[in-house]
Design a protein around this motif. Structure first.
Motif, PDB file in Angstrom:
ATOM      1  N   ALA A  10      24.326  50.821  41.262  1.00  0.00           N
ATOM      2  CA  ALA A  10      25.253  50.226  42.232  1.00  0.00           C
ATOM      3  C   ALA A  10      26.697  50.574  41.887  1.00  0.00           C
ATOM      4  O   ALA A  10      27.061  50.675  40.704  1.00  0.00           O
ATOM      5  CB  ALA A  10      25.084  48.715  42.255  1.00  0.00           C
ATOM      6  N   PRO A  11      27.536  50.803  42.891  1.00  0.00           N
ATOM      7  CA  PRO A  11      28.952  51.107  42.634  1.00  0.00           C
ATOM      8  C   PRO A  11      29.632  49.965  41.871  1.00  0.00           C
ATOM      9  O   PRO A  11      29.327  48.789  42.087  1.00  0.00           O
ATOM     10  CB  PRO A  11      29.537  51.239  44.050  1.00  0.00           C
ATOM     11  CG  PRO A  11      28.371  51.519  44.931  1.00  0.00           C
ATOM     12  CD  PRO A  11      27.210  50.798  44.326  1.00  0.00           C
ATOM     13  N   VAL A  12      30.510  50.328  40.978  1.00  0.00           N
ATOM     14  CA  VAL A  12      31.277  49.363  40.184  1.00  0.00           C
ATOM     15  C   VAL A  12      32.752  49.539  40.508  1.00  0.00           C
ATOM     16  O   VAL A  12      33.250  50.661  40.580  1.00  0.00           O
ATOM     17  CB  VAL A  12      31.035  49.596  38.670  1.00  0.00           C
ATOM     18  CG1 VAL A  12      31.935  48.687  37.836  1.00  0.00           C
ATOM     19  CG2 VAL A  12      29.578  49.368  38.310  1.00  0.00           C
ATOM     20  N   SER A  13      33.445  48.436  40.733  1.00  0.00           N
ATOM     21  CA  SER A  13      34.879  48.525  41.035  1.00  0.00           C
ATOM     22  C   SER A  13      35.693  48.439  39.750  1.00  0.00           C
ATOM     23  O   SER A  13      35.347  47.714  38.820  1.00  0.00           O
ATOM     24  CB  SER A  13      35.306  47.415  41.992  1.00  0.00           C
ATOM     25  OG  SER A  13      35.198  46.158  41.367  1.00  0.00           O
ATOM     26  N   ILE A  14      36.763  49.206  39.705  1.00  0.00           N
ATOM     27  CA  ILE A  14      37.688  49.191  38.573  1.00  0.00           C
ATOM     28  C   ILE A  14      39.061  48.822  39.129  1.00  0.00           C
ATOM     29  O   ILE A  14      39.777  49.670  39.664  1.00  0.00           O
ATOM     30  CB  ILE A  14      37.738  50.559  37.877  1.00  0.00           C
ATOM     31  CG1 ILE A  14      36.327  50.972  37.435  1.00  0.00           C
ATOM     32  CG2 ILE A  14      38.675  50.522  36.676  1.00  0.00           C
ATOM     33  CD1 ILE A  14      36.213  52.396  37.016  1.00  0.00           C
ATOM     34  N   PRO A  15      39.420  47.548  39.063  1.00  0.00           N
ATOM     35  CA  PRO A  15      40.689  47.123  39.651  1.00  0.00           C
ATOM     36  C   PRO A  15      41.886  47.704  38.923  1.00  0.00           C
ATOM     37  O   PRO A  15      41.814  47.988  37.722  1.00  0.00           O
ATOM     38  CB  PRO A  15      40.650  45.593  39.516  1.00  0.00           C
ATOM     39  CG  PRO A  15      39.701  45.338  38.399  1.00  0.00           C
ATOM     40  CD  PRO A  15      38.697  46.446  38.415  1.00  0.00           C
ATOM     41  N   SER A  16      42.966  47.887  39.632  1.00  0.00           N
ATOM     42  CA  SER A  16      44.183  48.373  39.000  1.00  0.00           C
ATOM     43  C   SER A  16      44.659  47.372  37.946  1.00  0.00           C
ATOM     44  O   SER A  16      44.660  46.165  38.190  1.00  0.00           O
ATOM     45  CB  SER A  16      45.279  48.567  40.053  1.00  0.00           C
ATOM     46  OG  SER A  16      46.517  48.848  39.411  1.00  0.00           O
ATOM     47  N   PRO A  17      45.072  47.867  36.778  1.00  0.00           N
ATOM     48  CA  PRO A  17      45.596  46.971  35.742  1.00  0.00           C
ATOM     49  C   PRO A  17      47.062  46.621  35.971  1.00  0.00           C
ATOM     50  O   PRO A  17      47.655  45.882  35.180  1.00  0.00           O
ATOM     51  CB  PRO A  17      45.432  47.796  34.468  1.00  0.00           C
ATOM     52  CG  PRO A  17      45.599  49.210  34.936  1.00  0.00           C
ATOM     53  CD  PRO A  17      45.006  49.268  36.320  1.00  0.00           C
ATOM     54  N   PHE A  18      47.658  47.180  37.026  1.00  0.00           N
ATOM     55  CA  PHE A  18      49.094  46.995  37.258  1.00  0.00           C
ATOM     56  C   PHE A  18      49.359  45.944  38.333  1.00  0.00           C
ATOM     57  O   PHE A  18      48.609  45.817  39.302  1.00  0.00           O
ATOM     58  CB  PHE A  18      49.741  48.321  37.654  1.00  0.00           C
ATOM     59  CG  PHE A  18      49.471  49.419  36.670  1.00  0.00           C
ATOM     60  CD1 PHE A  18      49.909  49.318  35.361  1.00  0.00           C
ATOM     61  CD2 PHE A  18      48.735  50.535  37.037  1.00  0.00           C
ATOM     62  CE1 PHE A  18      49.640  50.306  34.436  1.00  0.00           C
ATOM     63  CE2 PHE A  18      48.457  51.550  36.118  1.00  0.00           C
ATOM     64  CZ  PHE A  18      48.910  51.420  34.812  1.00  0.00           C
TER      65      PHE A  18
END
Length: 224
Positions: free
Chosen positions: A45-53
């Motif tokens: 399943a796709p995994v989201s990587i949120p912006s750290p900024f």
């Protein structure tokens, strides 16, 4: 060459062809083999990587970190000087440099942030701006006292944080303790995001071996 992405873009990671593929949307077809990408198993399943900024001017009572010039996603090479500040309850960024105390209304739109106050700490929230203003008025923060390596923006921010901790009867922290506990975990995530972001801007996607991903646990991402 792709257009630069928004600094708050959430990146996507999918696994296919024994590779981890990063992009800005969930693709219908694998960019490596061209086959239809199906997500039959949970690990696929796709995994989201949120912006750290974050936009520092939207963050209350936080420690902020950004490049002294430019932004993390444009012009930052991993070795450039960094600048830090403390936000008021309305996003004004108090920071110290060779010109003395500055109260930034803009320029901190892409930062790594460390929240310093819990939302339920009403008494501290109420006094925060007064504390910050009174602290910043001290003679120790006049321009002539500035020294790049020993009395700088980090000295200012950490001294203020320790004043607040002391007022609450909590133990103070030295620079290495604060950096290791609160700053490094966030800058590690930021560094990984920057690498992936730049490759996606250049090529449309970023691909690494799946085993490398598992060994390094290097996305900093989470399922959404």
């Amino acid at each position: 060459m792709m257009q630069p992405l928004d600094s708050e873009t959430t990146l996507i990671k999918i696994s296919h062809c024994k590779k981890d593929i990063f992009c800005v949307y969930v693709p219908k077809f694998c960019p490596l083999c061209g086959q239809n990408v199906s997500y039959r198993r949970l690990e696929e399943a796709p995994v989201s990587i949120p912006s750290p900024f974050v936009n520092g001017h939207r963050e209350k009572c936080s420690f902020l970190l950004k490049p002294t010039s430019g932004t993390f996603l444009r012009g930052y090479d991993g070795n450039s000087d960094l600048h830090v500040g403390i936000t008021s309850t309305n996003g004004l960024v108090y920071n110290y440099n060779e010109t003395g105390i500055n109260r930034g209304e803009h320029g901190w739109e892409q930062c790594v942030n460390v929240p310093l106050v819990q939302p339920d700490m009403y008494a501290l929230l109420k006094q925060w701006d007064t504390y910050l203003e009174q602290f910043s008025a001290a003679e120790i923060w006049l321009p002539y006292r500035y020294e790049e390596h020993v009395h700088n923006c980090y000295t200012y921010a950490l001294t203020f944080i320790n004043c607040v901790l002391s007022a609450q009867g909590k133990q103070q922290m030295n620079k290495s303790e604060f950096t290791e506990k609160f700053v490094i975990p966030r800058t590690k995530k930021a560094s990984k995001y920057i690498t992936i972001y730049k490759e996606i801007c250049k090529n449309g996607f970023y691909i690494i071996d799946h085993f490398e991903q598992e060994n390094n646990n290097s996305t900093g991402g989470h399922s959404s």
